[in-house]
Design a protein around this motif. Structure first.
Motif, short mmCIF file in Angstrom:
data_model
loop_
_atom_site.label_atom_id
_atom_site.label_comp_id
_atom_site.label_asym_id
_atom_site.label_seq_id
_atom_site.Cartn_x
_atom_site.Cartn_y
_atom_site.Cartn_z
N ALA A 53 0.83 -1.21 0.00
CA ALA A 53 0.00 0.00 0.00
C ALA A 53 0.86 1.26 0.00
N ALA A 54 1.96 1.23 0.76
CA ALA A 54 2.85 2.39 0.81
C ALA A 54 3.53 2.61 -0.53
N ALA A 55 4.00 1.54 -1.16
CA ALA A 55 4.65 1.68 -2.47
C ALA A 55 3.64 2.14 -3.52
N ASP A 56 2.41 1.63 -3.42
CA ASP A 56 1.36 2.04 -4.36
C ASP A 56 1.01 3.52 -4.16
N ARG A 57 0.99 3.96 -2.91
CA ARG A 57 0.72 5.37 -2.62
C ARG A 57 1.81 6.26 -3.21
N ALA A 58 3.05 5.80 -3.09
CA ALA A 58 4.16 6.56 -3.65
C ALA A 58 4.09 6.60 -5.17
N LEU A 59 3.66 5.50 -5.77
CA LEU A 59 3.52 5.46 -7.22
C LEU A 59 2.51 6.49 -7.70
N TYR A 60 1.38 6.60 -7.01
CA TYR A 60 0.37 7.58 -7.40
C TYR A 60 0.85 9.01 -7.15
N GLN A 61 1.68 9.19 -6.13
CA GLN A 61 2.27 10.51 -5.91
C GLN A 61 3.20 10.88 -7.08
N ALA A 62 3.94 9.89 -7.58
CA ALA A 62 4.82 10.13 -8.73
C ALA A 62 4.01 10.51 -9.96
N LYS A 63 2.86 9.86 -10.15
CA LYS A 63 2.00 10.19 -11.28
C LYS A 63 1.41 11.59 -11.13
N ASP A 64 0.93 11.90 -9.93
CA ASP A 64 0.34 13.21 -9.69
C ASP A 64 1.36 14.33 -9.84
N ALA A 65 2.62 14.03 -9.56
CA ALA A 65 3.67 15.04 -9.62
C ALA A 65 4.19 15.27 -11.05
N GLY A 66 3.65 14.53 -12.03
CA GLY A 66 4.07 14.75 -13.41
C GLY A 66 4.63 13.53 -14.11
N ARG A 67 4.73 12.39 -13.40
CA ARG A 67 5.25 11.14 -13.97
C ARG A 67 6.74 11.22 -14.30
N ASP A 68 7.27 10.11 -14.83
CA ASP A 68 8.69 10.01 -15.17
C ASP A 68 9.55 10.43 -13.98
N ARG A 69 9.27 9.84 -12.82
CA ARG A 69 10.03 10.18 -11.61
C ARG A 69 9.90 9.07 -10.57
N VAL A 70 10.73 9.21 -9.53
CA VAL A 70 10.75 8.24 -8.43
C VAL A 70 10.29 8.94 -7.16
N ILE A 71 9.36 8.31 -6.42
CA ILE A 71 8.89 8.85 -5.14
C ILE A 71 9.03 7.76 -4.07
N LEU A 72 9.58 8.15 -2.92
CA LEU A 72 9.70 7.26 -1.77
C LEU A 72 8.65 7.64 -0.75
N ASP A 73 7.86 6.68 -0.29
CA ASP A 73 6.86 6.91 0.76
C ASP A 73 7.49 6.54 2.10
N PHE A 74 7.59 7.53 2.97
CA PHE A 74 8.23 7.30 4.27
C PHE A 74 7.23 6.78 5.31
N ARG A 75 5.93 6.83 4.99
CA ARG A 75 4.90 6.46 5.96
C ARG A 75 4.40 5.05 5.67
N LEU A 76 4.73 4.13 6.52
CA LEU A 76 4.22 2.77 6.36
C LEU A 76 3.07 2.60 7.33
N GLU A 77 1.89 3.03 6.88
CA GLU A 77 0.72 2.99 7.73
C GLU A 77 0.07 1.62 7.68
N LYS A 78 -0.43 1.20 8.81
CA LYS A 78 -1.09 -0.11 8.87
C LYS A 78 -2.39 -0.05 8.08
N VAL A 79 -2.60 -1.08 7.22
CA VAL A 79 -3.84 -1.16 6.45
C VAL A 79 -4.94 -1.67 7.36
N ILE A 80 -6.05 -0.94 7.43
CA ILE A 80 -7.18 -1.34 8.28
C ILE A 80 -8.08 -2.27 7.48
N PRO A 81 -8.30 -3.50 7.94
CA PRO A 81 -9.16 -4.43 7.18
C PRO A 81 -10.55 -3.86 7.00
#
Length: 375
Positions: free
Chosen positions: A346-374
């Motif tokens: 989920a954290a890597a996927d969140r970072a991927l969408y941040q990279a897309k929102d920021a203009g794509r063709d880039r790398v984003i690291l998500d520092f927040r590893l939040e627990k997924v609530i079932p």
């Protein structure tokens, strides 16, 4: 429209005799049933009615392979309320666009034992979808899964009988026994490799990704070691497919997958047995990096991004760049009891969408590893 059965001296109801572990899909009867997408659905229905053994239809556009719709999906749509009224006099493409699903495409040289394994690993609703067999470039045929399973049963019987004969025949030499066991081991190894690899790109498939991530999560949790994950998405890949066609899209996926593997191994200085590259979805790839810090993972992700861009695969419809680019999101953690591998994804996927929102063709690291609530 034409229907032709391509069979090596056997009918489609019955597989050939004397099948072995080395037998391939080319040894089985395949159907050549192709229609243009402009053909009317009612004409396709007549062909199904006239040929009850046909497992499906190969769809073409100007003679080029587009996809496949099975008899089962076709009939299911046509039998719904008003299905005939809606689709009968419309091109088959209209029905295909609604009823299409993932199809299993295998080369003609694929082992029957591998094909059976791949077929039964599909979801229950796809279990009886026919296999598309690629005999050579631009030559596609259909194969009924039932026929593959019957052939597999024959192979199993032959192999069992052969090994039994070897063990109980006193005239059999030790070298013959070793040769027979070696063949079985080789076949099993090849079957395992094919069952865990993506047929198009030859990297690990989603099933292998899930199993490996679970294994490393448990292992690194006990060691208190870091685990990093990169998710890569080809920017505007739908525009690429729409512009250049699905064959070019397949070739693009193959080039990108090969380059990701090379970039990951280059950063390690050698082929790393622990690092895994997998096809995560249609145009998405994932890289599992055990014992890898966030800083190193970012460096690897940037290496992947740059190397793919240097391929200079033209994508004139991309608003970002005139060539194919990647957006990459990554996350890193030390596995703990209070989190799970789903949290890392989920954290890597969140970072991927941040990279897309920021203009794509880039790398984003998500520092927040939040627990997924079932849910």
């Amino acid at each position: 429209m034409s229907v032709e059965i391509i069979a090596p001296s056997n009918s489609p109801e019955k597989p050939p005799e004397n099948l072995t572990l080395e037998s391939t899909l080319q040894d089985l009867a395949v159907f050549n049933f192709q229609v243009e997408t402009s053909s009317l659905a009612k004409d396709v229905a007549r062909l199904f009615q006239a040929h009850p053994l046909l497992p499906g239809v190969i769809l073409t556009v100007n003679g080029e392979f587009l996809g496949m719709i099975s008899r089962r999906r076709f009939m299911e749509r046509m039998s719904r309320p008003y299905g005939v009224d809606i689709f009968a006099c419309r091109p088959i493409m209209a029905l295909y666009q609604i009823a299409q699903t993932d199809i299993l495409i295998l080369p003609g040289v694929a082992l029957i034992v591998m094909a059976a394994q791949r077929a039964v690993q599909r979801s229950p609703e796809q279990l009886y979808e026919p296999i598309v067999v690629q005999l050579e470039p631009q030559v596609y045929r259909l194969l009924d899964v039932h026929q593959v399973l019957v052939a597999l049963s024959q192979i199993h019987q032959q192999a069992t009988w052969y090994i039994s004969e070897l063990y109980y025949n006193l005239s059999v030499t030790q070298s013959e026994l070793e040769a027979a066991n070696s063949k079985l081991q080789s076949a099993n190894s090849e079957l395992y490799r094919l069952a865990n690899s993506d047929g198009l790109t030859q990297v690990a498939n989603r099933r292998c990704f899930n199993e490996y991530l679970e294994k490393k999560w448990q292992e690194l949790g006990e060691e208190a070691a870091e685990l990093s994950l990169i998710l890569c998405d080809i920017d505007f890949f739908k525009k690429y497919n729409d512009t250049y066609g699905h064959q070019a899209g397949d070739a693009c996926l193959q080039q990108v997958a090969k380059t990701i593997v090379e970039a990951v191994n280059y950063s390690a200085g050698e082929v790393s047995p622990e690092r895994l590259v997998a096809r995560y979805g249609g145009e998405e790839f994932a890289v599992i990096l055990p014992r890898t810090t966030p800083e190193t993972a970012v460096s690897i992700a940037e290496q992947i991004r740059v190397w793919v861009k240097k391929l200079e695969i033209e994508n004139i419809k991309s608003p970002v760049c005139s060539c194919v680019t990647l957006s990459l999101g990554l996350a890193s953690t030390v596995p703990r009891a209070e989190t799970s591998k789903k949290d890392l994804i989920a954290a890597a996927d969140r970072a991927l969408y941040q990279a897309k929102d920021a203009g794509r063709d880039r790398v984003i690291l998500d520092f927040r590893l939040e627990k997924v609530i079932p849910e």
